[in-house]
Write an enzyme that holds these catalytic residues in place. Structure first.
Site, short mmCIF file in Angstrom:
data_model
loop_
_atom_site.label_atom_id
_atom_site.label_comp_id
_atom_site.label_asym_id
_atom_site.label_seq_id
_atom_site.Cartn_x
_atom_site.Cartn_y
_atom_site.Cartn_z
N LYS A 67 -17.66 -14.23 0.16
CA LYS A 67 -18.15 -15.39 0.91
C LYS A 67 -17.29 -15.80 2.11
CE LYS A 67 -21.42 -15.87 -0.45
NZ LYS A 67 -22.40 -14.73 -0.27
N GLY A 69 -17.57 -14.08 5.19
CA GLY A 69 -18.11 -13.54 6.44
C GLY A 69 -18.37 -12.04 6.40
N THR A 71 -21.03 -10.27 5.44
CA THR A 71 -22.34 -9.84 5.95
C THR A 71 -22.32 -9.82 7.48
OG1 THR A 71 -23.22 -11.10 4.09
CG2 THR A 71 -24.81 -10.28 5.68
N HIS A 125 -14.25 -5.59 -1.36
CA HIS A 125 -13.49 -6.82 -1.63
C HIS A 125 -12.18 -6.47 -2.37
CE1 HIS A 125 -16.75 -9.39 -0.36
NE2 HIS A 125 -17.51 -9.16 -1.40
N ARG A 147 -11.51 -16.56 5.49
CA ARG A 147 -12.17 -17.85 5.75
C ARG A 147 -11.40 -18.96 5.07
NH1 ARG A 147 -18.55 -19.21 4.35
NH2 ARG A 147 -18.77 -20.84 5.92
N SER A 155 -19.32 -21.91 -0.36
CA SER A 155 -20.30 -20.85 -0.13
C SER A 155 -20.53 -20.08 -1.44
CB SER A 155 -19.77 -19.91 0.97
OG SER A 155 -20.71 -18.93 1.27
P1 A3P Z 1 -22.24 -20.39 3.99
O1 A3P Z 1 -22.58 -20.25 2.55
O2 A3P Z 1 -21.09 -21.32 4.22
O3 A3P Z 1 -23.38 -20.73 4.84
P2 A3P Z 1 -20.44 -13.23 2.81
O4 A3P Z 1 -21.20 -12.51 3.85
O5 A3P Z 1 -18.99 -12.83 2.74
O6 A3P Z 1 -21.13 -13.22 1.52
O7 A3P Z 1 -20.36 -14.74 3.31
C1 A3P Z 1 -21.52 -15.53 3.35
C2 A3P Z 1 -21.30 -16.67 4.33
O8 A3P Z 1 -21.41 -16.15 5.66
C3 A3P Z 1 -22.37 -17.73 4.18
O9 A3P Z 1 -21.72 -18.95 4.51
C4 A3P Z 1 -23.39 -17.30 5.23
O10 A3P Z 1 -24.23 -18.34 5.68
C5 A3P Z 1 -22.47 -16.80 6.34
N1 A3P Z 1 -23.14 -15.83 7.22
C6 A3P Z 1 -23.99 -14.83 6.87
N2 A3P Z 1 -24.40 -14.16 7.94
C7 A3P Z 1 -23.82 -14.73 9.01
C8 A3P Z 1 -23.88 -14.49 10.42
N3 A3P Z 1 -24.65 -13.53 10.92
N4 A3P Z 1 -23.15 -15.29 11.23
C9 A3P Z 1 -22.37 -16.28 10.72
N5 A3P Z 1 -22.29 -16.57 9.41
C10 A3P Z 1 -23.00 -15.80 8.55
#
Ligand code: A3P
Length: 313
Positions: A67, A69, A71, A125, A147, A155
């Site tokens: 969680k 960033g 993705t 991870h 983060r 998140s």
């Molecule tokens: P939030 O839950 O705070 O909105 P991961 O990808 O490591 O699982 O992290 C998910 C977090 O990244 C979520 O945060 C999600 O909304 C955010 N996220 C996913 N895609 C994103 C993008 N293209 N740009 C910015 N943030 C993104």
């Protein structure tokens, strides 16, 4: 299935029973291996990749705490690495009909043999100390995305609720904060994970590039340019004038990716709904979810973990 059963053998119950165990957030227990906490399935993936993952010098490995960033980083690095093959903006870019997790697989999810592009891009991870040896020994590059712990926690809370609600019986947010602060959350302790990679990025800047999610939110162009330089694929002035960098940032934006059909109604091969990976993407959004008391509990742990380090979240 073959891979799964092979792994089960390698991660026998007697290994699990020899490891420290904690309750975790949901039905499954977490087990501590080489200082970090995993569900039995994730641990199988770590052991399997430690044994079988063979890094190539040209590989790119994207690392993060859950969680933080992942993705977004996957989509940006995929788009920048293959910007000659798939020009943006285009109607036919792979990111328009594939979730970033499909294009950039996790090495601990057993599907690393499916990557046949060059360079290969993987993500993980896995904490620094537990990475497969070949990642450390080869000259492949590592990009780490970090983060703020409160936003990452919040998140995670929403992610768990959206995916595993029925398995989280009786888990209150207070309990989950306390587990997170004890370090017993998947791939936790969160702070040790980030700090180890940060130290490595300082000691070995050609191998590990460290970037904050918050910084990417604030100055995406600058961050993507720095990642591209680190990977030996710098943007030319001409590309910038032609809008290539801007195109990549727009293509990979939360606003754009989260609206695509593949990311609203799609599922990953493991059955996870792709929409769970996109939420608000805010910096400081934890305020809507955490009480001041819970925020303070996380802050205290952050302070404690950073003693003796010049790193700041
Ligand atoms: P939030 O839950 O705070 O909105 P991961 O990808 O490591 O699982 O992290 C998910 C977090 O990244 C979520 O945060 C999600 O909304 C955010 N996220 C996913 N895609 C994103 C993008 N293209 N740009 C910015 N943030 C993104």
């Amino acid at each position: 299935l073959l891979v799964e059963s092979k792994c089960s053998q390698e991660c026998k119950d007697d290994l699990l029973s020899s490891l420290p165990r904690d309750r975790g957030f949901f039905a499954e227990h977490l087990y501590q291996y080489q200082g970090f906490w995993y569900t039995p399935n994730l641990l199988k993936g770590v052991l399997y990749s430690q044994k079988h993952f063979q890094a190539k010098d040209s590989d790119i490995i994207l690392v993060s705490n859950p969680k933080s960033g992942t993705t977004w980083l996957k989509s940006l690095v995929f788009a920048l690495v293959y910007r000659q093959e798939f020009k943006t903006p285009l109607e036919s870019h792979p990111l328009l009909d594939n979730n970033p997790h499909t294009l950039v697989p996790f090495i601990e999810a057993f599907d690393f043999n499916a990557q046949d592009t060059s360079p290969r891009i993987f993500s993980t991870h896995i904490p620094l100390g537990s990475l497969p040896e070949s990642i450390k020994e080869s000259s492949c590059k590592v990009v780490y995305c970090c983060r703020n712990p409160k936003d990452a926690f919040v998140s995670l809370w929403h992610f768990m609720k959206s995916l595993f609600l029925k398995d989280m019986v009786g888990c209150t947010m207070e309990e989950m904060v306390s587990g997170f602060c004890r370090g017993s959350s998947v791939y936790g302790p969160f702070w040790d994970h980030a700090l180890e990679y940060w130290k490595e990025s300082q000691a070995n800047p050609k191998k590990v590039f460290f970037v904050m999610y918050e910084e990417m939110r604030e100055k995406p162009e600058e961050c993507v340019m720095r990642i591209a330089e680190f990977l030996g694929l710098p943007f030319t002035e001409r590309e910038i004038e032609d809008g290539v960098l801007d195109g990549i940032i727009k293509l990979c934006s939360l606003e754009n990716l989260s609206k695509l059909e593949v990311n609203t109604t799609g599922k990953l091969v493991n059955g996870m709904e792709t929409k769970a990976f996109f939420r608000k993407g805010e910096t400081g959004g934890w305020r809507d979810t955490l009480t001041p008391l819970l925020a303070e509990e996380i802050d205290k742990m952050t302070e404690e973990k950073l003693i003796g380090s010049s790193f700041r979240f």
